[in-house]
Write an enzyme that holds these catalytic residues in place. Sequence first.
Site, PDB file in Angstrom:
ATOM      1  N   HIS A 112      34.112  -2.859  25.828  1.00  0.00           N
ATOM      2  CA  HIS A 112      34.529  -1.975  26.911  1.00  0.00           C
ATOM      3  C   HIS A 112      34.384  -2.771  28.205  1.00  0.00           C
ATOM      4  CE1 HIS A 112      34.672   1.224  29.850  1.00  0.00           C
ATOM      5  NE2 HIS A 112      33.600   0.671  30.391  1.00  0.00           N
ATOM      6  N   ARG A 132      39.555  -9.841  22.529  1.00  0.00           N
ATOM      7  CA  ARG A 132      40.272  -8.965  21.589  1.00  0.00           C
ATOM      8  C   ARG A 132      41.351  -9.725  20.821  1.00  0.00           C
ATOM      9  NH1 ARG A 132      40.660  -4.047  26.045  1.00  0.00           N
ATOM     10  NH2 ARG A 132      38.796  -2.897  25.427  1.00  0.00           N
ATOM     11  N   ARG A 142      38.132  -8.022  32.582  1.00  0.00           N
ATOM     12  CA  ARG A 142      39.289  -7.381  31.930  1.00  0.00           C
ATOM     13  C   ARG A 142      40.171  -8.451  31.281  1.00  0.00           C
ATOM     14  NH1 ARG A 142      39.439  -2.159  30.579  1.00  0.00           N
ATOM     15  NH2 ARG A 142      41.680  -2.417  30.368  1.00  0.00           N
ATOM     16  N   THR A 201      44.091  -3.724  25.619  1.00  0.00           N
ATOM     17  CA  THR A 201      43.403  -2.691  24.839  1.00  0.00           C
ATOM     18  C   THR A 201      43.778  -2.743  23.353  1.00  0.00           C
ATOM     19  OG1 THR A 201      43.529  -1.253  26.787  1.00  0.00           O
ATOM     20  CG2 THR A 201      43.016  -0.198  24.686  1.00  0.00           C
ATOM     21  N   LYS A 251      30.902  -3.217  21.987  1.00  0.00           N
ATOM     22  CA  LYS A 251      30.995  -1.970  21.228  1.00  0.00           C
ATOM     23  C   LYS A 251      30.373  -2.133  19.836  1.00  0.00           C
ATOM     24  CE  LYS A 251      35.201  -0.120  23.425  1.00  0.00           C
ATOM     25  NZ  LYS A 251      36.596   0.340  23.146  1.00  0.00           N
TER      26      LYS A 251
HETATM   27  P1  IDP Z   1      40.347  -0.123  27.692  1.00  0.00           P
HETATM   28  O1  IDP Z   1      39.199  -0.119  26.708  1.00  0.00           O
HETATM   29  O2  IDP Z   1      41.168  -1.383  27.564  1.00  0.00           O
HETATM   30  O3  IDP Z   1      39.916   0.127  29.106  1.00  0.00           O
HETATM   31  P2  IDP Z   1      41.424   2.604  27.660  1.00  0.00           P
HETATM   32  O4  IDP Z   1      42.855   2.963  27.776  1.00  0.00           O
HETATM   33  O5  IDP Z   1      40.534   2.904  28.815  1.00  0.00           O
HETATM   34  O6  IDP Z   1      41.342   1.051  27.255  1.00  0.00           O
HETATM   35  O7  IDP Z   1      40.884   3.334  26.359  1.00  0.00           O
HETATM   36  C1  IDP Z   1      39.525   3.369  26.061  1.00  0.00           C
HETATM   37  C2  IDP Z   1      39.327   3.094  24.582  1.00  0.00           C
HETATM   38  O8  IDP Z   1      39.874   4.183  23.827  1.00  0.00           O
HETATM   39  C3  IDP Z   1      40.024   1.870  24.029  1.00  0.00           C
HETATM   40  O9  IDP Z   1      39.286   0.678  24.241  1.00  0.00           O
HETATM   41  C4  IDP Z   1      40.151   2.209  22.555  1.00  0.00           C
HETATM   42  O10 IDP Z   1      38.951   1.944  21.854  1.00  0.00           O
HETATM   43  C5  IDP Z   1      40.363   3.714  22.587  1.00  0.00           C
HETATM   44  N1  IDP Z   1      41.774   4.116  22.531  1.00  0.00           N
HETATM   45  C6  IDP Z   1      42.682   4.030  23.536  1.00  0.00           C
HETATM   46  N2  IDP Z   1      43.872   4.521  23.154  1.00  0.00           N
HETATM   47  C7  IDP Z   1      43.719   4.946  21.868  1.00  0.00           C
HETATM   48  C8  IDP Z   1      44.603   5.566  20.899  1.00  0.00           C
HETATM   49  O11 IDP Z   1      45.769   5.816  21.108  1.00  0.00           O
HETATM   50  N3  IDP Z   1      44.049   5.841  19.683  1.00  0.00           N
HETATM   51  C9  IDP Z   1      42.752   5.575  19.379  1.00  0.00           C
HETATM   52  N4  IDP Z   1      41.919   4.996  20.247  1.00  0.00           N
HETATM   53  C10 IDP Z   1      42.375   4.687  21.477  1.00  0.00           C
HETATM   54 MG    MG Z   2      39.308   1.878  30.076  1.00  0.00          MG
END
Ligand code: IDP
Ligand code: MG
Length: 193
Positions: A164, A141, A124, A130, A15
């Site tokens: 991502h 991370r 993952r 996340t 990212k």
């Molecule tokens: P992931 O990246 O681990 O797959 P996802 O739940 O798919 O996580 O969310 C995608 C991206 O959205 C996260 O990597 C993060 O950058 C952002 N994100 C997720 N939840 C939140 C939130 O509550 N506030 C702000 N950004 C969020």
């Molecule tokens: Mg995701």
Amino acid sequence: MSSQTQSERTYFMIKPDGVTRGLIGEIIHRVEQRGLKIIALQMVQPTKAQMDEHYPKDEAWITRIGGKTLSTNEKYHIDTMAQMGTTDPFEIGKRVRGWLIDFMASAPVVKVVVEGPHAIEMIRKLAGNTMPALAEMGTIRGDYSVDSAATANREGRAVQNLVHASETPEEAAHEISHWFAPEDVHPYRRTGE
Ligand code: IDP
Ligand code: MG
């Protein structure tokens, strides 16, 4: 590719925060060190339209993201209604999806296709949880990110967590075909394979 080894393909992206912090080499290194095979690799400045096509648009995905935001806000005693004018997970999910698109289009990213046994799960795992505070040491991370979901939600922006990574075979298939033409994916044998 035999079904015995469960070799599969996944997609990940470094990212904007990973690129601007100079972590491209470190992140790629961890993938190769694990023994996974990089079969496509390119830096790109994504457009918002490209990011919009990248992230799922179905209600279930959007509601899941909104639900996560709601539980983060609850945990940290943030008044969601005062901050966002709604407590509907779908509406909040749409908002967060928008933050994410803005963030992902804010600087160049590195897009990568990886092949190997259980590649989706392994990438993952390498990425880690996340939310930086929940990501284990030894993950990308967990070792390099420090952002807070509570702060991000308060500031109306995406959590900066460096990478991502596709979560399911369906996401992986969609993302690989969205970001790479078939001729730009280059399967080969790694030494020792
Ligand atoms: P992931 O990246 O681990 O797959 P996802 O739940 O798919 O996580 O969310 C995608 C991206 O959205 C996260 O990597 C993060 O950058 C952002 N994100 C997720 N939840 C939140 C939130 O509550 N506030 C702000 N950004 C969020
Ligand atoms: Mg995701």
